[in-house]
Design an enzyme around this catalytic site. Structure first.
Site: not given
Length: 182
Positions: A46, A58, A61, A71, A131, A169
């Site tokens: 994906q 961001r 994660h 990633k 990504y 977050d």
């Protein structure tokens, strides 16, 4: 393309070979055979893309096993500080982080293997980040670490008055409060 080892094992920077001429430029952003020759053997399934404005952070994660994601991160427009934190308990660099500026100009990519928390801050007015991942999103496996955790002490290279972070977050646990591992 060249593969550059970072200070953390398995975390690598991909430097493309860029072909410039009067029309512009061309480069291979991904070549499975070349990646495999260099020990990068993920099957990406994906592509994700985000757009953010200056000061946005961001992350950090990740997804835990069995849905942990590799990633391959790059910037299509603008510039970011890309950050990966080693969360592999058996790693000599457990709890250490690495950061690199990825930009549309330098065309570098960061290959983040499973077992790392990942995040980025936007250094330019805007940034478009793309990504690849090797696992689909799995909500129950989603985890994170608060971006401003004192133990990690990440310098996001953003003026604290300009930081923009999502509500989601802001409530993430600190590094010393995580109760999961790889």
């Amino acid at each position: 393309m060249t593969i550059q080892q970072t200070t953390i094992q398995d975390l690598v920077i991909i430097n493309p070979t860029i072909f410039n001429d009067e029309r512009g430029y061309f480069f291979e952003a991904y070549n499975q055979a070349k990646f495999q020759e260099n020990g990068i053997r993920y099957k990406f399934i994906q592509d994700n893309q985000s757009f953010s404005t200056k000061g946005v952070i961001r992350g950090l994660h990740l997804q835990i096993n069995p849905f942990a994601q590799a990633k391959l991160v790059r910037v299509l427009q603008g510039a970011i500080l890309d950050v990966a934190v080693d969360l592999r308990k058996d790693s000599p660099t457990y709890g250490q982080h690495f950061s690199v500026i990825l930009s549309a100009d330098n065309k570098k990519q960061l290959m983040v293997p499973p077992g790392f928390a990942h995040g980025f801050s936007v250094l330019s007015e805007t940034a478009c980040v793309m990504y690849k991942v090797d696992q689909l999103y799995h909500k129950d496996s989603e985890r994170g670490i608060k971006y401003n955790d004192a133990t990690l002490a990440i310098d996001w290279q953003v003026n604290p008055d300009e930081v923009v972070v999502s509500e989601k977050d802001l409530i993430l646990p600190g590094f010393n409060d995580i109760d999961w591992e790889f």
